[in-house]
Every structure is written in structure tokens, then in C-alpha cells.
Scaffold this motif. Structure first.
Motif, PDB file in Angstrom:
ATOM      1  N   MET A   1       0.840  -1.174   0.000  1.00 51.18           N
ATOM      2  CA  MET A   1       0.000   0.000   0.000  1.00 51.18           C
ATOM      3  C   MET A   1       0.890   1.244   0.000  1.00 51.18           C
ATOM      4  SD  MET A   1      -3.333   0.353   2.420  1.00 51.18           S
ATOM      5  CE  MET A   1      -3.570  -1.313   2.948  1.00 51.18           C
ATOM      6  N   ASP A   2       0.470   2.274  -0.695  1.00 54.39           N
ATOM      7  CA  ASP A   2       1.223   3.516  -0.631  1.00 54.39           C
ATOM      8  C   ASP A   2       0.612   4.422   0.428  1.00 54.39           C
ATOM      9  OD1 ASP A   2      -0.987   4.786  -1.711  1.00 54.39           O
ATOM     10  OD2 ASP A   2      -0.093   5.128  -3.660  1.00 54.39           O
ATOM     11  N   ASN A   8      -1.454  -1.921  -4.829  1.00 57.69           N
ATOM     12  CA  ASN A   8      -0.992  -2.236  -6.179  1.00 57.69           C
ATOM     13  C   ASN A   8      -2.099  -2.865  -7.008  1.00 57.69           C
ATOM     14  OD1 ASN A   8       1.604  -1.308  -5.832  1.00 57.69           O
ATOM     15  ND2 ASN A   8       2.512  -3.322  -5.599  1.00 57.69           N
ATOM     16  N   LYS A   9      -2.867  -3.757  -6.399  1.00 55.80           N
ATOM     17  CA  LYS A   9      -3.914  -4.466  -7.131  1.00 55.80           C
ATOM     18  C   LYS A   9      -4.949  -3.490  -7.692  1.00 55.80           C
ATOM     19  CE  LYS A   9      -7.302  -8.131  -6.698  1.00 55.80           C
ATOM     20  NZ  LYS A   9      -7.897  -9.151  -5.853  1.00 55.80           N
ATOM     21  N   SER A  18      -0.935  -6.066 -14.921  1.00 57.31           N
ATOM     22  CA  SER A  18      -0.909  -7.037 -13.828  1.00 57.31           C
ATOM     23  C   SER A  18      -0.387  -6.385 -12.544  1.00 57.31           C
ATOM     24  CB  SER A  18      -0.012  -8.229 -14.189  1.00 57.31           C
ATOM     25  OG  SER A  18       1.353  -7.845 -14.173  1.00 57.31           O
ATOM     26  N   GLU A  19      -0.763  -6.981 -11.440  1.00 56.90           N
ATOM     27  CA  GLU A  19      -0.296  -6.505 -10.138  1.00 56.90           C
ATOM     28  C   GLU A  19       1.222  -6.647 -10.041  1.00 56.90           C
ATOM     29  OE1 GLU A  19      -1.179  -7.311  -5.395  1.00 56.90           O
ATOM     30  OE2 GLU A  19      -2.392  -8.325  -6.894  1.00 56.90           O
ATOM     31  N   TYR A  21       3.370  -6.450 -12.546  1.00 55.87           N
ATOM     32  CA  TYR A  21       3.981  -5.388 -13.340  1.00 55.87           C
ATOM     33  C   TYR A  21       3.924  -4.061 -12.591  1.00 55.87           C
ATOM     34  CZ  TYR A  21       5.480  -2.804 -17.444  1.00 55.87           C
ATOM     35  OH  TYR A  21       6.180  -2.006 -18.310  1.00 55.87           O
ATOM     36  N   MET A  22       2.821  -3.810 -11.907  1.00 56.88           N
ATOM     37  CA  MET A  22       2.703  -2.593 -11.104  1.00 56.88           C
ATOM     38  C   MET A  22       3.758  -2.588 -10.013  1.00 56.88           C
ATOM     39  SD  MET A  22       1.025   0.190 -10.855  1.00 56.88           S
ATOM     40  CE  MET A  22       1.847   1.378  -9.815  1.00 56.88           C
ATOM     41  N   SER A  23       4.005  -3.717  -9.396  1.00 60.17           N
ATOM     42  CA  SER A  23       5.043  -3.813  -8.359  1.00 60.17           C
ATOM     43  C   SER A  23       6.418  -3.496  -8.934  1.00 60.17           C
ATOM     44  CB  SER A  23       5.057  -5.208  -7.737  1.00 60.17           C
ATOM     45  OG  SER A  23       3.893  -5.423  -6.997  1.00 60.17           O
ATOM     46  N   LEU A  24       6.676  -3.965 -10.154  1.00 66.72           N
ATOM     47  CA  LEU A  24       7.961  -3.681 -10.800  1.00 66.72           C
ATOM     48  C   LEU A  24       8.107  -2.189 -11.094  1.00 66.72           C
ATOM     49  CD1 LEU A  24       8.190  -6.692 -13.286  1.00 66.72           C
ATOM     50  CD2 LEU A  24       9.523  -6.340 -11.198  1.00 66.72           C
ATOM     51  N   ILE A  25       7.017  -1.553 -11.512  1.00 68.80           N
ATOM     52  CA  ILE A  25       7.041  -0.110 -11.763  1.00 68.80           C
ATOM     53  C   ILE A  25       7.345   0.631 -10.466  1.00 68.80           C
ATOM     54  CG2 ILE A  25       5.620   1.903 -12.318  1.00 68.80           C
ATOM     55  CD1 ILE A  25       4.156   0.108 -14.387  1.00 68.80           C
TER      56      ILE A  25
END
Length: 53
Positions: A1-2, A8-9, A18-19, A21-25
Motif C-alpha cells: 500500500m502507498d 498495487n492491485k 498485472s499486479e 507489473y505494477m510492483s515492478l514499476i
């Protein structure tokens, strides 16, 4: 969570990615395109220029 409480989801679903890919970003392992910067700023409700500073 930010710090705004978004997960992220949720952000990934809104962006159509995808979640994982968001984590990688968020982890700095993937570069953002201009389109993704604008889309993320809309999801978060912030000005896209915050990513430029």
C-alpha cells in the motif's frame, strides 16, 4: 500500500496491467511511458507533473 492507502492491485486493475507489473514499476525495475504516467496520475488524482520532479 502507498501512503494514500491504495494497493498495487487496485491501481493495476485501473491501468489494465498485472499486479506484478505494477510492483515492478513501483520498485523502479520498469520504466514508465508517458501514457502510463498520465494514467497513474489520473488513478491517484494527482498532477502528472509530480513524476517529472
Amino acid at each position: 500500500m502507498d501512503k494514500s492507502g491504495l494497493k498495487n492491485k487496485y491501481i493495476a486493475e485501473k491501468l489494465g496491467i498485472s499486479e506484478q507489473y505494477m510492483s515492478l514499476i513501483r520498485g523502479g525495475k520498469r520504466k514508465l511511458t508517458a501514457d502510463k504516467v498520465i494514467a497513474i496520475s489520473r488513478v491517484l488524482g494527482i498532477d502528472y507533473r509530480i513524476f517529472l520532479s
